[in-house]
Design an enzyme around this catalytic site. Structure first.
Site, PDB file in Angstrom:
ATOM      1  N   HIS A  51      18.917  19.782   3.495  1.00 13.32           N
ATOM      2  CA  HIS A  51      17.382  19.629   3.736  1.00 13.32           C
ATOM      3  C   HIS A  51      16.589  20.421   3.768  1.00 13.32           C
ATOM      4  O   HIS A  51      16.905  21.812   2.536  1.00 13.32           O
ATOM      5  CB  HIS A  51      17.628  19.982   5.512  1.00 13.32           C
ATOM      6  CG  HIS A  51      18.144  18.447   6.625  1.00 13.32           C
ATOM      7  ND1 HIS A  51      18.480  18.762   7.519  1.00 13.32           N
ATOM      8  CD2 HIS A  51      18.136  17.285   6.503  1.00 13.32           C
ATOM      9  CE1 HIS A  51      18.771  17.882   8.497  1.00 13.32           C
ATOM     10  NE2 HIS A  51      18.856  16.688   7.876  1.00 13.32           N
ATOM     11  N   GLU A  53      15.193  23.246   4.790  1.00  9.12           N
ATOM     12  CA  GLU A  53      15.480  24.792   4.673  1.00  9.12           C
ATOM     13  C   GLU A  53      16.484  25.460   3.807  1.00  9.12           C
ATOM     14  O   GLU A  53      16.508  26.379   3.217  1.00  9.12           O
ATOM     15  CB  GLU A  53      15.544  25.388   6.092  1.00  9.12           C
ATOM     16  CG  GLU A  53      14.418  24.479   7.262  1.00  9.12           C
ATOM     17  CD  GLU A  53      14.743  23.473   7.341  1.00  9.12           C
ATOM     18  OE1 GLU A  53      14.658  23.313   8.867  1.00  9.12           O
ATOM     19  OE2 GLU A  53      15.418  22.490   6.864  1.00  9.12           O
ATOM     20  N   ALA A 157      -6.082  -7.127   1.362  1.00  4.28           N
ATOM     21  CA  ALA A 157      -7.661  -7.302   0.780  1.00  4.28           C
ATOM     22  C   ALA A 157      -9.053  -7.562   0.505  1.00  4.28           C
ATOM     23  O   ALA A 157      -8.240  -9.404   1.343  1.00  4.28           O
ATOM     24  CB  ALA A 157      -7.875  -7.341  -1.203  1.00  4.28           C
ATOM     25  N   TRP A 173      -8.162 -11.769  -9.179  1.00  3.70           N
ATOM     26  CA  TRP A 173      -8.353 -11.074  -8.374  1.00  3.70           C
ATOM     27  C   TRP A 173      -8.774 -10.319  -7.051  1.00  3.70           C
ATOM     28  O   TRP A 173     -10.696 -10.697  -7.470  1.00  3.70           O
ATOM     29  CB  TRP A 173      -6.980 -10.020  -8.397  1.00  3.70           C
ATOM     30  CG  TRP A 173      -5.410 -10.732  -8.924  1.00  3.70           C
ATOM     31  CD1 TRP A 173      -5.956 -10.118 -10.514  1.00  3.70           C
ATOM     32  CD2 TRP A 173      -4.747 -10.110  -8.421  1.00  3.70           C
ATOM     33  NE1 TRP A 173      -4.667 -10.896 -10.715  1.00  3.70           N
ATOM     34  CE2 TRP A 173      -3.226 -10.134  -8.974  1.00  3.70           C
ATOM     35  CE3 TRP A 173      -4.370  -9.511  -7.330  1.00  3.70           C
ATOM     36  CZ2 TRP A 173      -2.273 -10.095  -9.712  1.00  3.70           C
ATOM     37  CZ3 TRP A 173      -3.260  -9.698  -7.321  1.00  3.70           C
ATOM     38  CH2 TRP A 173      -2.246 -10.272  -8.447  1.00  3.70           C
ATOM     39  N   THR A 199       2.916 -16.458   1.824  1.00  3.54           N
ATOM     40  CA  THR A 199       1.952 -15.974   0.024  1.00  3.54           C
ATOM     41  C   THR A 199       3.498 -16.009  -1.084  1.00  3.54           C
ATOM     42  O   THR A 199       2.641 -16.143  -2.091  1.00  3.54           O
ATOM     43  CB  THR A 199       2.442 -14.249   0.336  1.00  3.54           C
ATOM     44  OG1 THR A 199       1.251 -14.019   2.392  1.00  3.54           O
ATOM     45  CG2 THR A 199       1.548 -13.479   0.056  1.00  3.54           C
ATOM     46  N   ARG A 210       5.629   0.001  -7.711  1.00  4.42           N
ATOM     47  CA  ARG A 210       5.596   0.336  -9.362  1.00  4.42           C
ATOM     48  C   ARG A 210       4.963   1.798  -9.021  1.00  4.42           C
ATOM     49  O   ARG A 210       3.649   1.008  -9.115  1.00  4.42           O
ATOM     50  CB  ARG A 210       5.536  -0.963 -10.360  1.00  4.42           C
ATOM     51  CG  ARG A 210       6.341  -1.976  -9.964  1.00  4.42           C
ATOM     52  CD  ARG A 210       6.342  -3.205 -10.922  1.00  4.42           C
ATOM     53  NE  ARG A 210       5.117  -4.401 -10.855  1.00  4.42           N
ATOM     54  CZ  ARG A 210       5.019  -4.799  -9.875  1.00  4.42           C
ATOM     55  NH1 ARG A 210       5.663  -5.433  -8.797  1.00  4.42           N
ATOM     56  NH2 ARG A 210       3.764  -5.675  -9.677  1.00  4.42           N
ATOM     57  N   GLY A 298       0.084 -13.146   4.144  1.00  2.00           N
ATOM     58  CA  GLY A 298      -0.613 -13.453   4.347  1.00  2.00           C
ATOM     59  C   GLY A 298      -1.568 -13.531   5.962  1.00  2.00           C
ATOM     60  O   GLY A 298      -0.829 -12.858   6.537  1.00  2.00           O
ATOM     61  N   LEU A 302      -0.351 -11.634   9.523  1.00  2.00           N
ATOM     62  CA  LEU A 302      -1.052 -10.382   9.928  1.00  2.00           C
ATOM     63  C   LEU A 302      -1.613 -10.921  11.212  1.00  2.00           C
ATOM     64  O   LEU A 302      -1.959  -9.861  12.346  1.00  2.00           O
ATOM     65  CB  LEU A 302      -1.818 -10.556   8.725  1.00  2.00           C
ATOM     66  CG  LEU A 302      -1.452  -9.325   7.668  1.00  2.00           C
ATOM     67  CD1 LEU A 302      -3.038  -9.057   6.937  1.00  2.00           C
ATOM     68  CD2 LEU A 302      -1.495  -7.926   7.724  1.00  2.00           C
ATOM     69  N   SER A 304      -0.408 -12.839  13.996  1.00  2.00           N
ATOM     70  CA  SER A 304       0.523 -13.136  15.165  1.00  2.00           C
ATOM     71  C   SER A 304       0.930 -11.077  15.086  1.00  2.00           C
ATOM     72  O   SER A 304       0.937 -10.442  16.381  1.00  2.00           O
ATOM     73  CB  SER A 304       2.122 -12.762  13.647  1.00  2.00           C
ATOM     74  OG  SER A 304       1.764 -14.699  14.233  1.00  2.00           O
TER      75      SER A 304
END
Length: 372
Positions: A51, A53, A157, A173, A199, A210, A298, A302, A304
Site C-alpha cells: 500500500h 503508506e 461522441a 469518424w 457495435t 492503448r 451503441g 446506452l 437501457s
C-alpha cells in the site's frame, strides 16, 4: 496541529499514478514530511503489492520517526486475513507522530477504525483536506465497496446536432484523433469496457486500452449479446485479455463452440423483454470484483442504462459537425421520457477543449451523498 495543503495535493498526484491499476483496492498516495522536507512518498501498488503508506515508509526509513504522514485515504486496519498487513501497524511501528488523511475509507472493515487505532497509539490525526478530489479519484471504489456494484461511466461522441451516425449508419469518424486517443486512455482507468453486439458487428472494435497503439492494459471486454450474434472472427476476441459475452438465451452448440474456441466466455443471464437483464449483468460483474465499467454504446445499450437509471458519470464528446436527418441515429435511445420534467438532469458539469471538439463530463447523482 497544523496542515500544509501542498503535501496533501502531492499525495493526490501520487494517487493518480495508481489510477486504474489497483482494483479492487483504492488508489492512494502517501507523503512523509519531516522538518519541512519530504523524506518518503509512494502510491498503491497493484493488488497483492504494498500500500502507499508502506512504500513511503520504506523510502523514509529511520527518518519516519517523529514525522508527519499525509495520505489521501484513511490508513487501513483490515483483519489479519487480508493480503497485506494493516498499514496502521506499520505507521505505529515507524514512530510517525501525526497523520493527515483526506477521507475515511468507506470499507466497513476500515471506516473510522484506522483513525481510532492510530489515536489509541498516541498519534494525532486530522481528516478532510482535499476530500472532494480524493473522492473523485476513488469514485469507483467508493461505490463498489458500499453497494457491491460497479461504477458506470457512459461515453459517447456526437455531432453538434446530437447525432451518433448518419441515416445510413455511417459513424467513422465523428470524433477526431485527439478525442479517440483520450478515449483509449480512458479505458486504462476502468476494469471493464462494455458494448452492444451491434457495435461489434458494425465497427469491429478492438476494445483495448492503448497509448501510441501500444496496449497498456487489458480491461475485461463485455459484449451484451442477447442472442449470440457476435462473429467468432471479431477483432476483440483476438486481443490479449478476456472477453465476456452476456447472453439471454442458450446458444446452439456449434455457435457456442466457435465462440469459445475464438476466446470468448459466455454468461447466460435472465432476460427482460427478450434481452439481457442489465441489472443482473452488473450484479454478476460485481461478484467478479469489477469495480468500474465504461459503457461505449451503441445507442440501444446506452438507452437501457439510462432508462434503468444505472449510469453514474457521463463523458460526451461533441464534434463541430451537423449531420441532420430525422432518421439519423442518436447516441442514447431506449424508451426515454415523455415529458421534459422527467429528463435526467446532470450535476457538477465540466467542459474541456480537446482538439477541435468539446468534452462534457458530468454526474447523474451526488457521489458524496451516495457514499455516506
Amino acid at each position: 496541529m497544523t496542515t500544509s495543503p501542498e503535501y496533501m495535493k502531492h499525495a493526490l498526484r501520487l494517487a493518480r499514478k495508481a489510477w486504474g491499476m489497483t482494483s479492487p483496492n483504492p488508489a492512494v498516495g502517501a507523503v512523509i514530511v519531516k522538518d519541512g522536507v519530504v523524506v518518503g512518498e509512494g502510491f498503491t501498488q497493484p493488488p497483492g503489492g504494498a500500500h502507499a503508506e508502506v512504500v513511503a515508509l520504506a523510502q523514509a526509513g529511520d527518518k519516519a520517526k517523529g514525522a508527519t504522514l499525509y495520505v489521501s485515504l484513511e490508513p487501513c486496519c483490515p483483519p489479519k486475513s487480508g493480503h497485506t498487513p494493516p498499514c496502521t501497524n506499520a505507521i505505529i511501528d515507524a514512530g510517525i507522530s501525526e497523520v493527515m488523511f483526506a477521507l475515511r475509507d468507506p470499507n466497513p472493515q476500515v471506516n473510522g477504525k484506522g483513525k481510532e487505532a492510530l489515536e489509541a497509539a498516541g498519534i494525532k490525526t486530522l481528516e478532510g483536506d482535499c476530500a472532494e478530489e480524493c473522492r473523485e479519484i476513488n469514485e469507483a471504489y467508493f461505490k463498489y465497496i458500499t453497494t457491491g456494484l460497479p461504477f458506470i461511466i457512459a461515453k459517447f461522441a456526437m455531432s453538434l446536432d446530437g447525432k451518433l451516425a448518419t441515416w445510413t449508419g455511417d459513424s467513422q469518424w465523428i470524433s477526431g484523433a485527439e478525442s479517440r486517443t483520450f478515449s483509449l486512455r480512458l479505458r486504462k482507468q476502468v476494469d471493464a469496457v462494455m458494448v452492444g453486439v451491434n457495435t461489434v458487428i458494425r465497427d469491429d472494435p478492438r476494445l483495448t486500452a492503448r497509448v501510441d497503439d501500444t496496449i497498456v492494459k487489458t480491461p475485461l471486454r463485455v459484449i451484451v449479446d442477447s442472442h449470440g450474434r457476435t462473429p467468432a472472427s471479431a477483432r476483440c476476441l483476438k486481443e490479449p485479455g478476456s472477453t465476456l459475452l452476456a447472453i439471454a438465451h442458450p446458444l446452439p452448440p456449434p455457435i457456442r463452440k466457435a465462440l469459445i474456441s475464438a476466446g470468448a466466455e459466455t454468461l447466460e443471464l435472465p432476460a427482460r423483454g427478450g434481452n439481457v437483464e442489465i441489472r443482473e449483468l452488473l450484479k454478476a460483474l460485481g461478484k467478479r470484483q469489477v469495480t468500474s465499467v465504461l459503457v461505449e454504446g451503441g445507442g440501444t445499450l446506452l438507452g437501457s442504462f439510462f432508462d434503468y437509471k444505472l449510469v453514474d458519470k457521463v463523458y460526451t464528446f461533441i464534434a463541430p459537425l451537423i449531420i441532420g436527418g430525422k432518421d439519423a441515429t442518436s447516441p442514447v435511445q431506449g424508451k426515454g421520457v415523455d415529458t421534459i420534467d422527467k429528463a435526467l438532469r446532470l450535476i457538477k458539469p465540466r467542459l474541456y477543449r480537446i482538439g477541435e471538439e468539446l468534452l462534457a463530463v458530468a454526474y447523474t447523482k451526488d457521489m458524496e451523498a451516495t457514499s455516506e
